[in-house]
Design a protein around this motif. Structure first.
Motif, PDB file in Angstrom:
ATOM      1  N   THR A 102       0.826  -1.207   0.000  1.00 45.22           N
ATOM      2  CA  THR A 102       0.000   0.000   0.000  1.00 45.22           C
ATOM      3  C   THR A 102       0.862   1.260   0.000  1.00 45.22           C
ATOM      4  N   ASN A 103       1.953   1.200   0.765  1.00 47.36           N
ATOM      5  CA  ASN A 103       2.832   2.365   0.821  1.00 47.36           C
ATOM      6  C   ASN A 103       3.385   2.743  -0.544  1.00 47.36           C
ATOM      7  N   ARG A 104       3.474   1.762  -1.428  1.00 48.48           N
ATOM      8  CA  ARG A 104       4.074   2.036  -2.724  1.00 48.48           C
ATOM      9  C   ARG A 104       3.047   2.476  -3.767  1.00 48.48           C
ATOM     10  N   LEU A 105       1.810   2.625  -3.350  1.00 48.39           N
ATOM     11  CA  LEU A 105       0.825   3.167  -4.283  1.00 48.39           C
ATOM     12  C   LEU A 105       1.148   4.619  -4.603  1.00 48.39           C
ATOM     13  N   SER A 106       2.024   5.210  -3.794  1.00 48.19           N
ATOM     14  CA  SER A 106       2.378   6.602  -4.051  1.00 48.19           C
ATOM     15  C   SER A 106       3.583   6.721  -4.965  1.00 48.19           C
ATOM     16  N   SER A 107       4.019   5.613  -5.515  1.00 48.29           N
ATOM     17  CA  SER A 107       5.182   5.659  -6.400  1.00 48.29           C
ATOM     18  C   SER A 107       4.913   6.537  -7.612  1.00 48.29           C
ATOM     19  N   GLN A 108       5.973   7.106  -8.137  1.00 51.76           N
ATOM     20  CA  GLN A 108       5.852   7.943  -9.326  1.00 51.76           C
ATOM     21  C   GLN A 108       5.821   7.105 -10.600  1.00 51.76           C
ATOM     22  N   ARG A 109       6.159   5.858 -10.466  1.00 52.03           N
ATOM     23  CA  ARG A 109       6.213   5.016 -11.661  1.00 52.03           C
ATOM     24  C   ARG A 109       4.902   4.265 -11.839  1.00 52.03           C
ATOM     25  N   GLU A 110       4.358   4.394 -13.006  1.00 53.51           N
ATOM     26  CA  GLU A 110       3.071   3.760 -13.257  1.00 53.51           C
ATOM     27  C   GLU A 110       3.158   2.243 -13.118  1.00 53.51           C
ATOM     28  N   GLU A 111       4.239   1.673 -13.632  1.00 60.34           N
ATOM     29  CA  GLU A 111       4.368   0.215 -13.599  1.00 60.34           C
ATOM     30  C   GLU A 111       4.340  -0.299 -12.157  1.00 60.34           C
ATOM     31  N   THR A 112       5.007   0.413 -11.273  1.00 61.94           N
ATOM     32  CA  THR A 112       5.025   0.026  -9.860  1.00 61.94           C
ATOM     33  C   THR A 112       3.617   0.090  -9.276  1.00 61.94           C
ATOM     34  N   VAL A 113       2.908   1.163  -9.586  1.00 68.20           N
ATOM     35  CA  VAL A 113       1.561   1.328  -9.047  1.00 68.20           C
ATOM     36  C   VAL A 113       0.639   0.237  -9.583  1.00 68.20           C
ATOM     37  N   LEU A 114       0.751  -0.058 -10.866  1.00 66.61           N
ATOM     38  CA  LEU A 114      -0.099  -1.097 -11.459  1.00 66.61           C
ATOM     39  C   LEU A 114       0.165  -2.444 -10.791  1.00 66.61           C
TER      40      LEU A 114
END
Lengths: 191, 357
Positions: A102-114
């Motif tokens: 959940t903490n990484r939903l704030s990532s700037q990278r779309e691939e990470t968020v997906l």
């Protein structure tokens, strides 16, 4: 890449070599490559058992708190692949995977968020449901569902439709209206 | 984000060029044991990146659309296709969007058509999941999950069978028992396939074409299709693997099974050489505490914390000197703390530094 059992090198041993290299090397570049290798191996269900034995789920989870964005992206991709498997899913849940992801939903990278969204969907079980449907998380998905990026929009929509009830979504929407608008907050960049 | 202005999504919005359409640079610094047969970029494939939709770039603009679609159809049923006229193409080439009925077909087509020459041009084929509808995305994920579940179930049963088998001394009859297991497995897989085709029979009436012979290379192992029936659905690639790989590996894997029973042997333990889990946990805890320290000023209250993208942080200035940087960071942190106090409901922790100031 995969030399096959014809040369006598067993898959488990190969994966073990990768894990060992990952731990022993000081080169960021080599680490990235090995991590990407492992994450791709996690796509194939045949490897799940070996990867579990080598504690790769925890290795991926550890990557989520790294500063190197590539580590995070590859680790999250690996988790996205692994979490489809019920046994790996349980391991991830036990290692408090939900909050790490959940903490990484704030990532700037779309691939990470997906990858994070898909992982969260995979982690949804009757016992983890309440954590997955946390209002703050649903609000985040609601914001994603307004994204310009079709992939992010679609995936968030699937999450909202499949992982929680309509009442929960309605409630999250209501809470969002009470708060300051979140529209101005930038969504992940595709970089 | 490569976003066009406004929310106007219509058919005349020109298609966007996303980063994942680009061919990444191949990695040339891999050590020998990690080198594949083909040069590959450092990239992680997930189900999110894959799609029924493929974009084919570099098609020579000489009216060969029919030929292109015929080529695509070698790998499975093509549901839709159209030229992407607005998509930026190189001179004298065209770009096409092709939707396959099945993900496995798209995968095979991508693997075999990418970087292959076609009427004098070199094709670049990539997945374009952004053309999916919500329903497409849902089905894609569902298919994948179902396939993994099925494989996991098969694996579990296989293990059960094997555990039953290892009760007996594992000597000369290993080969025969594993043979038996495989045949049972085949039987079961066969049953599964029957079940599945009745579930998803809207696909099964489509005449399947055999795939061209495949090459072994990196990432291919997940979908090696050799025969007609393996092409049918995602689940069946397990079949193909049993045929090719499982047999020779059988003995060594059962040996390992045996050694795993009395783990941890010193040998095994030294071989794995994994940093114990608790050190990682410690590390992680430390890091999380650090980040909490940094972000606690942003988080107000307990329940209404914000998940997801945050406002961008101001760009960090580099003073080109370690000492100056440290000073700047200290000042910045102090300013942040001071600045954030009025917004935050009175919390004891945050009041303290203020008093000191």
């Amino acid at each position: 890449m995969w030399k096959g059992s014809s040369e006598g090198s067993d898959r488990f041993e190969y994966l073990q070599t990768l894990v060992t290299e990952f731990q022993d090397t000081d080169s960021e570049e080599a680490k990235e490559q090995v991590l990407a290798n492992l994450a791709n191996f996690a796509y194939d269900p045949k490897n799940m058992e070996y990867l579990r034995e080598l504690q790769v789920p925890d290795l991926f989870l550890d990557m989520l708190t790294e500063e190197n964005e590539n580590f995070v992206e590859f680790g999250m991709g690996g988790l996205c692949n692994l979490s489809m498997d019920p046994e790996c899913r349980d391991i991830i849940l036990q290692s408090s995977g939900i909050s790490l992801v959940t903490n990484r939903l704030s990532s700037q990278r779309e691939e990470t968020v997906l990858s994070a969204i898909t992982t969260l969907m995979n982690l949804s079980t009757p016992s983890s449901r309440s954590e997955i449907t946390d209002p703050a998380l649903l609000q985040c998905m609601l914001r994603f569902s307004l994204s310009e990026s079709p992939r992010l929009r679609n995936l968030a929509a699937v999450f909202l439709q499949d992982c929680c009830t309509r009442e929960q979504v309605a409630q999250a929407e209501q809470q969002m209206q009470g708060q300051q608008t979140a529209i101005g907050i930038p969504l992940p960049k595709d970089n | 984000m490569a976003a066009c202005g406004g929310n106007s999504s219509g058919c005349w919005v020109s298609p966007e060029v996303y980063k994942h359409h680009e061919q990444r640079k191949v990695c040339i610094s891999r050590p020998k044991y990690r080198e594949g047969r083909a040069a590959k970029a450092v990239k992680v494939y997930t189900i999110n990146l894959e799609s029924h939709y493929l974009m084919v770039q570099g098609v020579p603009a000489i009216g060969v659309m029919t030929e292109l679609i015929q080529l695509c159809a070698l790998y499975g049923a093509v549901e839709e296709y159209r030229p992407l006229d607005e998509y930026p193409a190189e001179e004298f080439t065209e770009v096409y969007l092709v939707k396959f009925q099945k993900l496995t077909s798209a995968r095979a087509a991508k693997r075999h058509m990418d970087e292959k020459s076609f009427y004098g041009g070199v094709l670049h084929v990539c997945y374009v999941p952004e053309y999916e509808s919500v329903e497409d995305t849902r089905l894609k994920l569902l298919d994948r999950r179902r396939y993994i579940m099925r494989t996991a179930r098969n694996k579990a049963r296989q293990r059960e069978d094997k555990d039953g088998g290892t009760e007996e001394p594992l000597t000369s009859n290993t080969a025969t028992t594993s043979e038996k297991i495989i045949s049972q497995q085949d039987q079961r897989l066969h049953n599964y396939n029957i079940e599945d085709s009745s579930n998803s029979n809207h696909y099964s009436d489509f005449p399947l074409l055999p795939l061209p012979p495949y090459e072994h290379h990196y990432l291919v192992h997940k979908n090696q299709h050799g025969t007609m029936h393996t092409e049918d659905k995602m689940g069946t690639l397990y079949n193909a693997i049993i045929d090719t790989k499982q047999r020779p590996a059988q003995k060594s894997s059962s040996d390992r099974e045996k050694s795993r029973e009395h783990r941890p042997t010193p040998n095994q333990a030294s071989a794995v050489r994994f940093i114990p889990r608790n050190t990682h946990l410690e590390n992680r805890k430390r890091k999380m505490e650090d980040t909490v320290d940094h972000t606690c000023t942003e988080l107000s209250g307990k329940n209404d914390h914000l998940i997801g993208p945050k406002l961008p942080e101001p760009p960090k200035l580099d003073m080109e000197d370690d000492s100056l940087n440290t000073t700047a960071m200290l000042i910045r942190n102090t300013m942040k703390q001071v600045g954030s106090v009025p917004d935050v409901k009175p919390v004891e922790k945050k009041m303290k530094p203020r008093r000191r100031i």
